[in-house]
Design a protein around this motif. Sequence first.
Motif, short mmCIF file in Angstrom:
data_model
loop_
_atom_site.label_atom_id
_atom_site.label_comp_id
_atom_site.label_asym_id
_atom_site.label_seq_id
_atom_site.Cartn_x
_atom_site.Cartn_y
_atom_site.Cartn_z
N ASP A 1 13.41 89.98 17.64
CA ASP A 1 14.12 90.12 19.06
C ASP A 1 13.64 90.70 19.92
O ASP A 1 14.16 90.91 21.04
CB ASP A 1 15.75 90.47 18.50
N GLY A 2 12.35 90.78 19.94
CA GLY A 2 11.48 91.66 20.98
C GLY A 2 10.46 92.31 20.65
O GLY A 2 9.53 92.75 21.27
N CYS A 3 10.87 93.08 19.21
CA CYS A 3 9.81 94.14 18.88
C CYS A 3 8.78 93.50 18.38
O CYS A 3 8.37 92.33 17.83
CB CYS A 3 10.48 95.02 17.83
N ILE A 4 7.51 94.36 17.91
CA ILE A 4 6.41 93.90 17.27
C ILE A 4 6.64 94.86 15.70
O ILE A 4 6.94 95.87 15.70
CB ILE A 4 5.33 94.59 17.90
N TYR B 1 15.22 99.52 24.20
CA TYR B 1 15.23 98.74 23.11
C TYR B 1 13.97 98.33 22.47
O TYR B 1 13.86 97.31 21.43
CB TYR B 1 15.95 97.55 23.38
N TYR B 2 12.57 98.43 22.94
CA TYR B 2 11.39 97.94 22.33
C TYR B 2 10.83 98.83 21.51
O TYR B 2 10.57 100.16 21.77
CB TYR B 2 10.59 97.39 23.53
N ARG B 3 10.22 98.50 20.27
CA ARG B 3 9.55 99.27 19.18
C ARG B 3 8.49 98.35 18.85
O ARG B 3 8.39 97.26 18.63
CB ARG B 3 10.63 99.51 18.23
N VAL B 4 7.76 99.41 17.98
CA VAL B 4 6.51 98.86 17.11
C VAL B 4 7.03 99.54 15.80
O VAL B 4 7.22 100.86 15.56
CB VAL B 4 5.09 99.27 17.59
N HIS B 5 7.45 98.40 14.74
CA HIS B 5 8.11 99.08 13.51
C HIS B 5 7.87 98.46 12.35
O HIS B 5 7.08 97.56 12.51
CB HIS B 5 9.65 99.28 13.80
N GLY B 6 8.21 98.86 11.36
CA GLY B 6 8.03 98.41 10.02
C GLY B 6 9.07 97.46 9.58
O GLY B 6 9.90 97.04 10.67
#
Length: 191
Positions: free
Chosen positions: A165-168, A147-152
């Motif tokens: 909610d947890g991502c960067i 469930y963790y991402r580095v995204h736009g």
Amino acid sequence: MTTINRRRTILGAAAGIAAFSAPTIMHASDRAQEEAGARQNISSFRTLDWRDHFPSLRNGAILADTVSRAVHFWSEDGSIYRLWPSSVPISEELTRRGITEVVRKVVGPTWRPTPSMRERDPTLPAVVEPGPRNPLGTHALYLSWQYYRVHGTHDTRKIGRRSSDGCIGLYNEDIAELFALAKIGTQVRLI
């Protein structure tokens, strides 16, 4: 008539003093929050040395600093260093720290809320396909942590804030640049 003018003068002066004092009070409050590690919609753009966070640059390295709300990238040979502002998790409960790695790269990712997100907000859609309403923006780096991402993000107001909610999150143009630089196996550390 003189009494009214005096009152207006005194009230006007008090309002002026309050107006000048408010930024000072606000500044003191911001300073206290900053010292506690909670910053207000800003990124602290300071360069960091990868050696303080990684044993090597094998496969390159991404450092997501949740306090300064910035993402750093170093290429494997050390010739490329980039720094971007980011969004970070809303709360400590949603913040995961440690070392992981990029396990998948997706252009035009599909978003599915996590079970805990759906528990907090049952009105969330089950799926959001790629496009301007997709919370993952244009690109996503999937991490080995589920469930963790580095995204736009298409919502540029989120960058520099505690808003995920947890991502960067990064601006879409910044994640596109990071996406091109990172590869499967790139080390990722969240601090």
